[in-house]
Write an enzyme that holds these catalytic residues in place. Structure first.
Site, PDB file in Angstrom:
ATOM      1  N   LYS A  52       1.051  -1.110  -0.292  1.00  0.00           N
ATOM      2  CA  LYS A  52       0.385  -0.150  -0.014  1.00  0.00           C
ATOM      3  C   LYS A  52       1.072   0.758  -0.067  1.00  0.00           C
ATOM      4  O   LYS A  52       0.300   2.428  -0.631  1.00  0.00           O
ATOM      5  CB  LYS A  52      -1.147  -0.219   1.434  1.00  0.00           C
ATOM      6  N   GLN A  96      -4.689  -1.368   9.405  1.00  0.00           N
ATOM      7  CA  GLN A  96      -4.340  -2.698   9.120  1.00  0.00           C
ATOM      8  C   GLN A  96      -5.022  -3.695  10.181  1.00  0.00           C
ATOM      9  O   GLN A  96      -4.966  -3.809  11.231  1.00  0.00           O
ATOM     10  CB  GLN A  96      -3.107  -2.811   9.332  1.00  0.00           C
ATOM     11  N   ASP A 119     -11.799   2.793   4.332  1.00  0.00           N
ATOM     12  CA  ASP A 119     -11.293   1.078   3.673  1.00  0.00           C
ATOM     13  C   ASP A 119     -12.836   0.841   3.991  1.00  0.00           C
ATOM     14  O   ASP A 119     -13.748   0.254   3.597  1.00  0.00           O
ATOM     15  CB  ASP A 119     -11.021   0.431   5.459  1.00  0.00           C
TER      16      ASP A 119
END
Ligand code: NAD
Length: 282
Positions: A52, A96, A119
């Site tokens: 990422k 994460q 997200d």
């Protein structure tokens, strides 16, 4: 049978985002900013965060990774997220997952400002997705929809069977398909006779984490197969949840692993963060 090439489409999207970043910079003098919270030393999480970060650098984003030890307290992560919510250089905040057992993941996801929730895990954005309103949509299922669009596959009226019902893959995948007028079934670990369901599907989308879960005799001739799973085989190779060799003989379209849904996830993270930056600088 045609391969749905996620790697190629992800490159195209990345290029579009990179151009979008240049335009934003000319107009506002700033670039999109993404912060990642990484707790502990899980090798898979570290690898994803690394990918990422590289993608952010290629697209011209400002990005920062907050690495925290495995035994970090809930309060410290909460304080970090609050700080990120108030930082005007940041448009996106990504935690994460998975997090260590002592951490209340739900509480953290709810603390992320909905306008920085790139997200799409905050209940605010989940609600907007299920009601068909604009918001942030989880990157993996959003990437699947983009891939289908690229190959002019219209799911309207099709029988779609989603295997896997997690909050980050299966459930938002089902919402997106329903919003696109597919007839949707969701199967999971307690589904009795999975094959009975998948055999009826025009499109099978599987994100479970079990190697070879979907075999040739479980899909109908001409079905569209989307393999979202990422597993490490004994040989060390990355494989999905679909027995590719068997199923690809029968289906009309299929995503490979690697090179299918995986690259699309990262491309959509860039796309969501640019969208957040544009909205935050209006
Ligand atoms: P999860 O463990 O949260 O959820 C797994 C789901 O699969 C659950 O709903 C469970 O009920 C279901 N399931 C488990 N075993 C099953 C079985 N035998 N039959 C039917 N259903 C079963 O996992 P997740 O986070 O949703 O991830 C699922 C898979 O997708 C993993 O392989 C993960 O690596 C992969 N993934 C890929 C991407 C990507 O970018 N391609 C992104 C996220 C997750």
């Amino acid at each position: 049978m045609q391969i749905l090439d996620g790697k190629a489409l992800a490159k195209k999207i990345e290029l579009k985002v990179t151009n979008g970043v240049k335009v934003l910079k000319e107009k506002t003098g700033r670039v999109p900013g993404l912060a990642v919270v990484l707790v502990g030393h899980d090798p898979a999480s570290q690898a994803y965060v690394g990918m990422k970060k590289k993608a952010c650098d290629r697209a011209g984003f400002y990005s920062v990774t907050h690495e925290m030890p495995e035994d970090i307290s809930q309060e410290t992560i909460e304080n970090t997220i609050t700080m990120m919510n108030n930082n005007p250089s940041l448009d996106g905040i990504l935690i994460q997952l998975p997090l260590p057992a002592q951490i209340d993941t739900t509480k953290l996801l709810e603390l992320v400002a909905p306008n920085k929730d790139v997200d799409g895990f905050h209940p605010f954005n989940v609600g907007r997705l299920t009601t068909g309103l604009d918001g942030f949509v989880p990157c993996t299922p959003l990437g699947v929809m983009e891939l289908l669009k690229e190959y002019s596959i219209d799911v309207k009226g099709k029988n779609a069977v989603v295997v896997g019902a997690s909050n980050i893959v299966g459930k938002p995948m089902a919402s997106l398909l329903l919003n696109a007028d597919a007839t949707v079934e969701i199967c999971h670990i307690f589904t009795d006779d999975l094959k009975k369901h998948t055999l009826n599907a025009d499109i099978v989308l599987v994100g479970v984490g079990v190697i070879n879960l979907i075999k040739e005799d479980m899909v109908k001739e001409g079905a569209i197969i989307i393999d979202i799973g990422i597993n490490r085989a004994e040989s060390g190779k990355l494989v999905g949840d679909v027995d590719f060799d068997g199923v690809s003989k029968k289906c009309s379209y299929i995503t490979p692993v690697p090179g299918g849904v995986g690259p699309m996830t990262i491309a959509m993270l860039l796309s969501n963060t640019l969208k957040a930056a544009k909205e935050n600088t209006k």
